[in-house]
Enzyme design. Structure first.
Site, mmCIF file in Angstrom:
data_model
loop_
_atom_site.group_PDB
_atom_site.id
_atom_site.type_symbol
_atom_site.label_atom_id
_atom_site.label_comp_id
_atom_site.label_asym_id
_atom_site.label_seq_id
_atom_site.Cartn_x
_atom_site.Cartn_y
_atom_site.Cartn_z
ATOM 1 N N ASN A 1 23.529 -5.295 25.891
ATOM 2 C CA ASN A 1 24.934 -5.692 25.836
ATOM 3 C C ASN A 1 25.149 -6.753 24.765
ATOM 4 O OD1 ASN A 1 27.716 -5.881 27.126
ATOM 5 N ND2 ASN A 1 27.072 -8.019 27.005
ATOM 6 N N GLU A 2 26.087 -6.481 23.889
ATOM 7 C CA GLU A 2 26.530 -7.456 22.888
ATOM 8 C C GLU A 2 25.378 -8.197 22.217
ATOM 9 O OE1 GLU A 2 29.520 -10.008 24.598
ATOM 10 O OE2 GLU A 2 30.966 -8.388 24.822
ATOM 11 N N HIS B 1 21.727 -7.347 29.807
ATOM 12 C CA HIS B 1 23.057 -7.927 29.593
ATOM 13 C C HIS B 1 22.904 -9.451 29.497
ATOM 14 C CE1 HIS B 1 27.605 -7.525 30.205
ATOM 15 N NE2 HIS B 1 27.393 -8.840 30.076
ATOM 16 N N GLN C 1 26.202 -12.164 36.418
ATOM 17 C CA GLN C 1 27.557 -12.657 36.683
ATOM 18 C C GLN C 1 28.022 -12.376 38.108
ATOM 19 O OE1 GLN C 1 28.800 -10.889 32.608
ATOM 20 N NE2 GLN C 1 30.316 -12.474 32.989
HETATM 21 O O1 IFM Z 1 31.958 -11.816 30.727
HETATM 22 C C1 IFM Z 1 31.743 -11.349 29.425
HETATM 23 C C2 IFM Z 1 30.685 -10.256 29.441
HETATM 24 O O2 IFM Z 1 29.488 -10.678 30.016
HETATM 25 C C3 IFM Z 1 30.386 -9.831 28.009
HETATM 26 N N1 IFM Z 1 31.592 -9.486 27.299
HETATM 27 C C4 IFM Z 1 32.704 -10.406 27.373
HETATM 28 C C5 IFM Z 1 32.994 -10.760 28.835
HETATM 29 C C6 IFM Z 1 34.213 -11.689 28.938
HETATM 30 O O3 IFM Z 1 34.024 -12.840 28.210
#
Ligand code: IFM
Length: 412
Positions: free
Chosen positions: A153-154, A110, A18
């Protein structure tokens, strides 16, 4: 005065794809080139070259922790070929944090994976665990002095995307960003509301197995605390939606909170709250306070998520690894964060073990196919890459320096 426990971490978070720019070997880069409606990450905000400035700005504000991710596709651009130069790059980022007295929180994965990994079937590949673990072993070689490591991540959001992609492939539908709600008529919103509704619990069990394997490697080779980070929906039942809530929440979240039992910490990531009715997730109704990703202004979602995570993870210590708001209005960002922190303080007062708060995000960045949703404490000129701290950065830094705040002092 609302105060927080001694040693509480105060920081901000980012993710490689990002902010770095030109992650040409990642699966997301490839997806951006072909998916209709997606903007490109391109140079992103060039943090690959400007990380020292970013860490300096964070430290100068008073914040004490920086969460960032390693980009697997840079470190292992070709299967089995690990780049010592890229590992050294991320080691320099860790050193830059330590030199500024900033505690690094390092995420090993991530959302993005190398294109070669995706071509093998990604997380569905029978070799996924071994391939990820080989990368984790290499990553551990640069983690000396790092106290906090996130394996993934997630994974629950990754699972929801995998589930949705399977359905899309079967139906020939359109892709939209996973984090941005569809605009347009109610029917389209309803479809998007359902797009990431389900995550197959079997995928959750697969991710849990891989997370535990990675956790064992990190524990064996480093002194870091290790956990993973989960997207928390702070879901509630509309009348008649009680059973559906349990079903949806199990695949989307609870299987992951269960998977964090035995971890050193679990990362809670909450932004908004959403209802579930008998048909599934209820799209956020239009409201002037809705965020730039179409979600409702619900700072109370953080405390709701913390309480749920604490219960289902059976009292695993909690680190807030993401919380924030997509808005062009920085006063609204401060208002949101003040309310979220008040709720968080309430969970701590009730005995929940929360170790820190990392805001999403340090920088305005690439929101997975979109540039408009700005979550940052710092804005970035995408032509010159000049950084401009927003008032919210100084505000959060001051909260960090005092380890607390007077609610009335900051709320606009
Ligand atoms: O930008 C994302 C991040 O990469 C993962 N969690 C949520 C954020 C906002 O949408």
């Amino acid at each position: 005065m609302t105060t927080f426990p001694d040693g509480f971490l105060w920081g901000a978070a980012t993710a490689g794809h990002q902010i770095e720019g030109n992650n040409v070997n990642s699966d997301w880069w490839a997806r951006e080139q072909t998916m209709p409606g997606m903007e490109l990450s391109g140079d992103a905000v060039d943090s690959y070259h400007r990380y020292a400035e970013d860490i300096r700005l964070l430290a100068e504000s008073g914040l004490t922790s920086y969460r960032f991710s390693l980009e697997w596709s840079r470190i292992e651009p070709v299967r089995g070929h690990f780049s010592k130069a890229e590992l050294a790059h991320y080691r320099r980022m860790i050193d830059a944090c330590l030199e500024h007295g900033v505690t690094p929180v390092v995420t090993l994965q991530h959302f993005t994976t190398p294109q070669w990994f995706a071509a093998l079937g990604g997380w569905d590949s029978p070799d996924a665990e071994a391939l990820f673990c080989a990368f984790v072993e290499q990553a551990c070689t640069i983690l000396d002095g790092v106290e906090w490591v996130v394996t993934m991540n997630e994974p629950n959001m990754q699972a929801a995307i995998m589930t949705a992609m399977r359905h899309l492939a079967a139906s020939g539908g359109d892709w939209t960003s996973p984090t941005v709600e569809a605009e347009g008529d109610d029917e389209k919103k309803q479809q998007h509301g359902q797009f990431l509704t389900y995550a197959d619990p079997e995928i959750g069990r697969m991710f849990t197995r891989i997370h535990h394997a990675a956790r064992a490697i990190v524990r064996e080779r480093t002194n870091a605390k290790v956990g993973w980070t989960i997207a928390a929906g702070a879901l509630t039942a509309a009348p008649g939606g009680e059973e559906k809530l349990l079903q949806i929440r199990y695949g989307k979240e609870d299987v992951y909170w269960e998977g964090s039992r035995g971890d050193d910490f679990v990362g809670v990531q909450a932004y908004s709250s959403q209802q579930v009715d008998a048909n599934g997730l209820v799209p956020h109704p239009p409201h002037p306070d809705n965020t730039l990703v179409g979600t409702a202004f619900r700072p109370d979602s953080l405390a709701m998520a913390v309480r749920h995570a604490w219960e289902v993870s059976e009292h695993t210590p909690i680190l807030i690894t993401e919380n924030g708001i997509a808005t062009a209005d920085d006063v609204q960002r401060i208002r949101y964060t003040t309310a979220a922190l008040e709720g968080l303080a309430g969970t701590i007062a009730d005995g929940i073990d929360v170790r820190g708060y990392l805001h999403w995000s340090l920088l305005d960045n690439f929101e997975w196919g979109h540039w408009e949703p700005t979550f940052g404490l710092i804005s970035v000129d995408r032509d010159t890459f000049a950084r401009t701290p927003k008032p919210s950065l100084a505000w959060l830094g001051k909260v960090a320096a005092r380890n607390g705040f007077e609610a009335t002092e900051f709320a606009a």
